[in-house]
Scaffold this active site. Structure first.
Site, PDB file in Angstrom:
ATOM      1  CB  CYS A 113      -0.970   0.004   1.169  1.00 44.13           C
ATOM      2  SG  CYS A 113      -2.039  -1.430   1.185  1.00 44.13           S
ATOM      3  CG  HIS A 246      -2.969   3.513   2.055  1.00 36.64           C
ATOM      4  ND1 HIS A 246      -3.528   3.124   0.852  1.00 36.64           N
ATOM      5  CD2 HIS A 246      -3.081   2.436   2.891  1.00 36.64           C
ATOM      6  CE1 HIS A 246      -3.949   1.879   0.955  1.00 36.64           C
ATOM      7  NE2 HIS A 246      -3.692   1.433   2.172  1.00 36.64           N
ATOM      8  CG  ASN A 276      -6.652  -0.570   1.375  1.00 35.71           C
ATOM      9  OD1 ASN A 276      -5.949  -0.244   0.430  1.00 35.71           O
ATOM     10  ND2 ASN A 276      -6.150  -0.953   2.535  1.00 35.71           N
TER      11      ASN A 276
HETATM   12  O1  UT7 Z   1      -3.513  -0.892   3.835  1.00 38.06           O
HETATM   13  C1  UT7 Z   1      -3.342  -1.473   5.083  1.00 38.06           C
HETATM   14  C2  UT7 Z   1      -4.287  -2.653   5.119  1.00 38.06           C
HETATM   15  N1  UT7 Z   1      -5.040  -2.891   6.278  1.00 38.06           N
HETATM   16  C3  UT7 Z   1      -5.710  -1.986   7.017  1.00 38.06           C
HETATM   17  O2  UT7 Z   1      -5.670  -0.823   6.858  1.00 38.06           O
HETATM   18  C4  UT7 Z   1      -6.572  -2.529   8.115  1.00 38.06           C
HETATM   19  C5  UT7 Z   1      -6.373  -1.812   9.414  1.00 38.06           C
HETATM   20  N2  UT7 Z   1      -7.296  -2.313  10.385  1.00 38.06           N
HETATM   21  C6  UT7 Z   1      -8.619  -2.017  10.363  1.00 38.06           C
HETATM   22  O3  UT7 Z   1      -9.063  -1.272   9.510  1.00 38.06           O
HETATM   23  C7  UT7 Z   1      -9.501  -2.574  11.449  1.00 38.06           C
HETATM   24  O4  UT7 Z   1      -8.677  -3.235  12.401  1.00 38.06           O
HETATM   25  C8  UT7 Z   1     -10.565  -3.550  10.898  1.00 38.06           C
HETATM   26  C9  UT7 Z   1     -11.609  -2.760  10.110  1.00 38.06           C
HETATM   27  C10 UT7 Z   1      -9.943  -4.603  10.016  1.00 38.06           C
HETATM   28  C11 UT7 Z   1     -11.281  -4.248  12.038  1.00 38.06           C
HETATM   29  O5  UT7 Z   1     -11.802  -3.289  12.942  1.00 38.06           O
HETATM   30  P1  UT7 Z   1     -11.585  -3.463  14.513  1.00 38.06           P
HETATM   31  O6  UT7 Z   1     -12.328  -2.363  15.150  1.00 38.06           O
HETATM   32  O7  UT7 Z   1     -10.102  -3.544  14.730  1.00 38.06           O
HETATM   33  O8  UT7 Z   1     -12.315  -4.808  14.820  1.00 38.06           O
HETATM   34  P2  UT7 Z   1     -11.727  -6.197  15.345  1.00 38.06           P
HETATM   35  O9  UT7 Z   1     -10.754  -6.789  14.377  1.00 38.06           O
HETATM   36  O10 UT7 Z   1     -11.257  -5.999  16.745  1.00 38.06           O
HETATM   37  O11 UT7 Z   1     -13.012  -7.102  15.345  1.00 38.06           O
HETATM   38  C12 UT7 Z   1     -14.123  -6.810  16.156  1.00 38.06           C
HETATM   39  C13 UT7 Z   1     -15.214  -7.842  15.910  1.00 38.06           C
HETATM   40  C14 UT7 Z   1     -14.710  -9.281  15.952  1.00 38.06           C
HETATM   41  O12 UT7 Z   1     -15.698 -10.056  16.613  1.00 38.06           O
HETATM   42  P3  UT7 Z   1     -15.532 -10.478  18.154  1.00 38.06           P
HETATM   43  O13 UT7 Z   1     -14.268 -11.268  18.214  1.00 38.06           O
HETATM   44  O14 UT7 Z   1     -15.444  -9.174  18.909  1.00 38.06           O
HETATM   45  O15 UT7 Z   1     -16.767 -11.250  18.425  1.00 38.06           O
HETATM   46  C15 UT7 Z   1     -14.653  -9.694  14.496  1.00 38.06           C
HETATM   47  O16 UT7 Z   1     -14.850 -11.084  14.312  1.00 38.06           O
HETATM   48  O17 UT7 Z   1     -15.768  -7.663  14.599  1.00 38.06           O
HETATM   49  C16 UT7 Z   1     -15.815  -8.925  13.908  1.00 38.06           C
HETATM   50  N3  UT7 Z   1     -15.688  -8.675  12.489  1.00 38.06           N
HETATM   51  C17 UT7 Z   1     -16.755  -8.441  11.700  1.00 38.06           C
HETATM   52  N4  UT7 Z   1     -18.076  -8.388  11.970  1.00 38.06           N
HETATM   53  C18 UT7 Z   1     -18.914  -8.113  10.946  1.00 38.06           C
HETATM   54  C19 UT7 Z   1     -14.564  -8.609  11.737  1.00 38.06           C
HETATM   55  N5  UT7 Z   1     -14.884  -8.350  10.449  1.00 38.06           N
HETATM   56  C20 UT7 Z   1     -16.247  -8.231  10.410  1.00 38.06           C
HETATM   57  C21 UT7 Z   1     -17.163  -7.967   9.380  1.00 38.06           C
HETATM   58  N6  UT7 Z   1     -18.480  -7.916   9.685  1.00 38.06           N
HETATM   59  N7  UT7 Z   1     -16.788  -7.738   8.094  1.00 38.06           N
END
Ligand code: UT7
Length: 319
Positions: A113, A246, A276
């Site tokens: 990225c 980005h 993204n």
């Molecule tokens: O270019 C660089 C590439 N990557 C990035 O920029 C990603 C950077 N990270 C992020 O944007 C965020 O960390 C995410 C959007 C990926 C995730 O957000 P978060 O607030 O960090 O959530 P989390 O990973 O802590 O997940 C929270 C909950 C989990 O459930 P439990 O364990 O709390 O029950 C996940 O299983 O959300 C769940 N979850 C979803 N639920 C519905 C994860 N993905 C999804 C989804 N829909 N698509």
């Protein structure tokens, strides 16, 4: 002194739009979750017949038209991508042939990225050295091909697209400063760990990520590298007309701009409708704002990337 200057911008998005609701119809997710956690409402996905170089070609033609540059004038083509057409030849060489360009060099840069920022900084150095005078710098991705569409934690985040700029040599900047950084010890938190061996893919061919660690790392380094690039140019935060980070997640953009003290109206935002697009995200966002008449000649831009590797970097430029 020779400097490089952006002479034209272009971009291309595949026609097919995939909304959060469409994803929610086949995955355990919802429009509300994706919007709240990422700010993303939709993304564009390439047709199976379209390769990375096809997206790059459309964006390049538009950038070359805007710059008034012909294929014969290009003496450097740099394509940033992590989703190339082939293992080799490079997508830059394929693009060169599709454009009918013959002069100079063509190569790919793989910095995920941060790829476009890496490519722009590299082309700038070649132009400043006097070796080349007219460079095409492209970020192009078909990330849809390296996603596990059953993994709701990653597939909702990404989209396909391409953006390009033409860089020309001139006697005034243009690009004032660029800073590139990497730390390979963070490789495991964002990767596609498959490889080709004896004609077979071994390991996983899909993107995997520890989202919350990526999030924290991104906010920290985007703040640091923005300050480094400004300091290298003798500029201040208040000099910036537009921050073009980005486009990974609207919460990362908000946290970064807040840390830097840059008001929301100076922050370019396209992740809501592009998702993204990895190396394509910064040039896509730049071109969208240029064509909308928001970013104008003379505006000072701070472009920033962060991605797998880990890699990160920033370029400070006057359009
Ligand atoms: O270019 C660089 C590439 N990557 C990035 O920029 C990603 C950077 N990270 C992020 O944007 C965020 O960390 C995410 C959007 C990926 C995730 O957000 P978060 O607030 O960090 O959530 P989390 O990973 O802590 O997940 C929270 C909950 C989990 O459930 P439990 O364990 O709390 O029950 C996940 O299983 O959300 C769940 N979850 C979803 N639920 C519905 C994860 N993905 C999804 C989804 N829909 N698509």
């Amino acid at each position: 002194m020779i400097y490089s200057r952006i002479a034209g911008t272009g971009s291309y998005l595949p026609a097919r739009i995939v909304t959060n609701d469409e994803l929610a119809s086949r995955l355990d997710t919802s429009d509300q979750w994706v919007r709240e956690r990422t700010g993303i409402a939709q993304r564009h996905i390439a047709d199976d017949s379209q390769a990375c170089s096809d997206l790059a070609l459309e964006a390049s033609r538009r950038a070359m038209e805007a710059a008034g540059v012909s294929a014969a004038e290009l003496d450097l083509i740099v394509v940033a991508t992590s989703t190339p057409d082939f293992i080799f030849p490079s997508t830059a060489c394929i693009l060169q042939a599709k454009l009918g360009a013959k002069n100079g060099a063509a190569f790919d840069i793989q910095a995920v990225c941060s790829g476009f920022v890496y490519a722009l900084a590299t082309a700038d150095k070649f132009i400043r050295s006097g070796q080349y005078r007219c460079a095409l710098v492209v970020g192009s991705e078909v990330f849809s091909r390296i996603l596990d569409w059953n993994d709701r934690g990653t597939c909702v985040l990404f989209g396909d697209g391409a953006g390009a700029v033409v860089l020309r040599a001139g006697d005034a900047p243009g690009i004032h400063s660029s800073i590139l950084r990497a730390d390979g010890s963070y490789a495991d938190i964002l990767s596609v760990p498959g490889n080709v061996s004896h004609g077979k893919i071994t390991g996983s061919p899909f993107l995997q990520m520890v989202g919350n660690q990526v999030f924290k790392f991104a906010v920290k380094v985007l703040d640091e590298v923005a300050r480094e690039a400004l300091s290298a140019a003798g500029a201040e935060i208040s000099d910036i007309d537009w921050l073009i980070p980005h486009q990974a997640n609207v919460r990362i953009l908000e946290a970064t701009s807040k840390k830097l003290g840059i008001p929301a109206e100076k922050v370019v935002l396209t992740v809501d409708h592009h998702g993204n697009t990895s190396a394509a995200s910064v040039p896509l966002a730049l071109d969208e704002y240029v064509r909308a008449g928001k970013i104008k000649p003379g505006h000072r831009l701070l472009m920033e990337g962060v991605g797998g590797g880990f890699t990160w970097g920033a370029v400070y430029a006057t359009l």
